[in-house]
Design an enzyme around this catalytic site. Structure first.
Site, PDB file in Angstrom:
ATOM      1  N   TYR A   1      -0.001  -2.977  13.702  1.00  0.00           N
ATOM      2  CA  TYR A   1      -0.911  -2.224  12.823  1.00  0.00           C
ATOM      3  C   TYR A   1      -1.854  -1.329  13.632  1.00  0.00           C
ATOM      4  CZ  TYR A   1      -4.176  -1.431   8.965  1.00  0.00           C
ATOM      5  OH  TYR A   1      -4.969  -0.860   8.001  1.00  0.00           O
TER       6      TYR A   1
ATOM      7  N   GLU B   1       0.820  -1.225   0.000  1.00  0.00           N
ATOM      8  CA  GLU B   1       0.000   0.000   0.000  1.00  0.00           C
ATOM      9  C   GLU B   1       0.845   1.261   0.000  1.00  0.00           C
ATOM     10  OE1 GLU B   1      -3.849   1.739   2.449  1.00  0.00           O
ATOM     11  OE2 GLU B   1      -3.567  -0.387   2.120  1.00  0.00           O
TER      12      GLU B   1
ATOM     13  N   ASP C   1      -2.860  -3.038   3.078  1.00  0.00           N
ATOM     14  CA  ASP C   1      -3.338  -3.193   4.454  1.00  0.00           C
ATOM     15  C   ASP C   1      -4.433  -4.244   4.521  1.00  0.00           C
ATOM     16  OD1 ASP C   1      -1.590  -1.275   5.231  1.00  0.00           O
ATOM     17  OD2 ASP C   1      -3.071   0.284   5.612  1.00  0.00           O
TER      18      ASP C   1
END
Length: 720
Positions: A306, A9, A106
């Site tokens: 994350y 990403e 992601d």
């Protein structure tokens, strides 16, 4: 030899993956290449839904007669600013030696959309696999590539993402254009930002309607402590005064004494919203600022997992890695606590390990990487400290104390007294919470104690507090009390889907409401502006309630699980867009600028509006097509040397001056730079100030009134 394209990403993640996969290069041409893998990246979204004018040139101008805009088939288009990278990715995907694609964006609904739109627009028909990981450490990447998932497993998630995006486009663009053209003012609405604004308006109404009431209670003061009337606070003053007179001169009789050992456990691990709340309470960080700092700690420093997670639990597969994570974060002030936990043995339990409560990503915790605390900025260190302290606390022993409860009577009137003795600080020792003992003099049932005084304590009820960013995040996460319906299923859905918006979008929603001048800040308090109040009178009624979001999220979840078709949902949204436009057209209310000044716009001559944004005050032209704006002042992070409040920056160029709105202190920018330069332990250098001024300039160039949906960001109406 055949190769596999890995699509990440962002460049930072792509380079991490490339290093692990032995893909070489410096990345300046947009990719890294090795013998087996070609690693490239998006820059967020590379492809988006087409602007209205791509369907018909007449939509370049905004006209109520053209609404609603409902294309039969939604088109995609490359984002202009990142077109070059899209072309690079497309060229790599279509290479003849490339036989497979790994989506490494992601792991979530939006990440799936980022990659799939690129594949769709480039007409790539090659086999797809999915990398699904929660941290970007070398170990996590290696294990993720050993366990790649079939791409088809995530197709329904992609359809759900497309449905969300199309619905936001169809409803957002039509409602925003209808409002803006009808009232010639920069007005926008959306299924998340509008009910969020409505919650703030509802709270303000509660405050305005609130009438304080005097309340009373009794306290019996003795040499053994102050006993409290068990009935608590009452509003009957005469009754309390009569009772007080009746009890004077009488002794207090102890009827029962109990001593109980109690335990309290650490609060749960952080999800993003809880972290944003705590960072706002402790450090006054905005939700957006906290997310950006977390992103740095995740991507650049690789010391936290994350950030965009809505879970406060870990899955079973993370438990074996906890020791490595303790080793990684166990440096400096955290070392003795980490060692202590390891020595006692890590005890995983259902209070923080539960597979059922982990969806895309587990809670935010440290990675296995050894942290270098000196590499973190002051603000990054604060966020890292919150996460690590909570992680260590969850793995630690409970806080144990002995509570003494004394029940007593004066005549027939019951009183009580409580105290505690700390047995073990447990997790509170890590969190830096020293608990003082509140000991109670030893007593037993049957003891008679002389009462020195029966005291009447009075107070007044307080109105509900205005929202700050921390409490607004809580309300967005759990907006059920603001729902007009009693439908428990919808309330449950909002609870399951995390309320209004997602952990990834709430910060942006709050920023948009500030940038559109629907909200303003007074200290830490968030207040609705006149523009915001009027907007709520003009938008379709059901857009003001969280119910619409609940219904949408319910259906998007059904699409993700294969129980509802994307086409059926988007057809419903098209019907809703028609209804919304009609309701706006038929609304006979007026919109009035009540912040108009006597200063004329230098471009079009119309009078300017004075608006207060999140970062300062400015003048903007009232004509949305003109869009001229001028900065009057902006809040800075520099502190007043007298009262230590934040200073405002006023003026332009060489005439810029710092002003304190609290004590009136004034200082020219040049004098500020000179003073700071002379300070031995200065916090702000000339370089810092120059960097800060550059950032402020960038912030001034940001759009003020982005509509809710990402798709709407492309509309050229954001000048005011």
């Amino acid at each position: 030899m055949t190769k596999t394209v890995v699509l990440a990403e962002k460049p930072s993640v792509g380079k991490d993956i490339g290093r692990v996969l032995n893909a070489r290069g410096n990345g300046k041409n947009g990719f890294l290449e090795g013998d087996k893998y070609i690693v490239t990246w998006a820059l967020g979204h590379l492809i988006t839904l087409s602007d209205p004018e791509m369907y018909d040139a007449k939509f370049k101008s905004w006209d109520m007669a053209d609404l609603p805009i409902l294309p039969e088939k939604m088109k995609l288009m490359p984002i202009k600013e990142t077109r070059r990278q899209y072309e690079t990715v497309k060229k790599l995907l279509l290479r003849k030696d490339v036989t497979e694609v790994v989506i490494a964006t992601d792991a979530g609904r939006e990440g799936e959309l980022v990659a799939r739109w690129v594949l769709d627009y480039a007409k790539v028909k090659k086999p797809v696999k999915r990398l699904w990981i929660s941290s970007v450490t070398d170990k996590a990447i290696r294990e993720g590539f050993k366990n790649l998932k079939p791409g088809k497993d995530y197709e329904n998630l992609y359809h759900s993402a497309v449905a969300r995006s199309v619905a936001d486009w169809v409803v957002g663009i039509n409602a925003t254009r209808a409002l803006t053209t009808k009232y010639n003012a920069q007005l926008s609405c959306g299924r998340v930002q509008t009910p969020t604004l409505a919650m703030i308006a509802a709270r303000e109404e509660e405050i305005q309607k609130f009438k304080p009431r005097e309340h009373y209670t009794l306290e019996a003061i003795t040499e053994n402590g102050t006993f409290t009337w068990k009935e608590g606070q009452v509003f009957d003053k005469e009754r309390v005064e009569t009772l007080s007179k009746k009890l004077r001169g009488a002794d207090l009789l102890v009827t029962n004494v109990s001593v109980v050992e109690k335990k309290t456990f650490s609060p749960g691990l952080y999800d993003l919203t809880e972290l944003q709340r705590d960072a706002n309470k402790r450090y006054d960080f905005s939700a957006k600022e906290t997310l950006n700092l977390m992103q740095n700690l995740y991507e650049r420093h690789k010391v936290l997992t994350y950030p965009r997670t809505d879970s406060r639990f870990l899955s079973d597969d993370i438990v074996p890695t906890l020791k490595e994570r303790l080793d990684g974060c166990g440096v400096g002030e955290y070392a003795k606590f980490a060692r202590g936990i390891i020595q006692k043995g890590i005890k995983a339990n259902k209070s923080f390990v539960d597979n059922r409560k982990v969806s895309d990503h587990h809670a935010i915790i440290p990675t296995e990487e050894t942290v270098s605390l000196g590499d973190l900025s002051d603000k990054e260190r604060k966020i890292y400290d919150l996460v690590v302290t909570r992680f260590l606390a969850v793995l630690s022993e409970p806080y144990v104390y002995e509570e003494t409860s004394v029940e007593a009577k004066i005549g027939d009137t019951p009183f009580s007294l409580k105290g505690k003795v700390v047995k073990s600080l447990g997790w509170k020792g890590i969190a830096g919470r020293d608990e003082e003992a509140d000991t109670v003099t030893k007593m037993k049932a049957g003891d008679k104690i002389a009462v020195r005084q029966v005291h009447i304590r009075s107070g007044k009820t307080k109105p509900p507090a205005r929202f700050n960013e921390a409490t607004l995040l809580s309300a967005m996460e759990n907006p059920a009390k603001y729902m007009a319906t009693s439908n428990k299923s919808l309330a449950k859905t909002l609870g399951e889907t995390g309320g209004l918006g997602t952990v990834a979008t709430r910060a942006d929603i709050i920023e948009k409401l500030f940038n559109s001048f629907s909200l303003e800040k007074n200290g830490k308090e968030i207040q609705i502006t006149s523009k915001g109040r009027q907007l709520l009178e003009l938008v379709p009624s059901d857009l003001k309630s969280p119910e619409l979001t609940a219904i949408w999220e319910q259906k998007l979840s059904q699409i993700a699980s294969g129980k509802l078709s994307e086409q059926k949902f988007t057809a419903e949204m098209r019907d809703y867009a028609k209804k919304a436009v009609l309701e706006i057209k038929q609304n006979d209310r007026k919109f009035k600028h009540d912040n108009i000044t006597s200063q004329k716009c230098p471009d079009c001559g119309k009078l300017m509006l004075k608006v207060k944004g999140k970062r300062g005050t400015m003048l903007v032209c009232q004509d949305r097509e003109c869009g001229h704006r001028e900065s009057l002042s902006r809040t800075t992070n520099a502190r007043c040397p007298n009262c230590h409040k934040k200073l405002e920056m006023k003026g332009q160029g060489d005439k810029q001056i710092f002003v304190c709105g609290t004590c009136g202190y004034r200082e020219k920018l040049s004098a500020f730079n000179e003073r700071r330069g002379k300070e031995k332990n200065r916090n702000v250098s000339k370089k810092d100030v120059a960097k800060y001024m550059k950032q402020q300039g960038k912030k001034e160039d940001e759009p003020f009134n982005n509509p809710m949906a990402e798709a709407l960001a492309k509309l050229k109406i954001d000048k005011k």
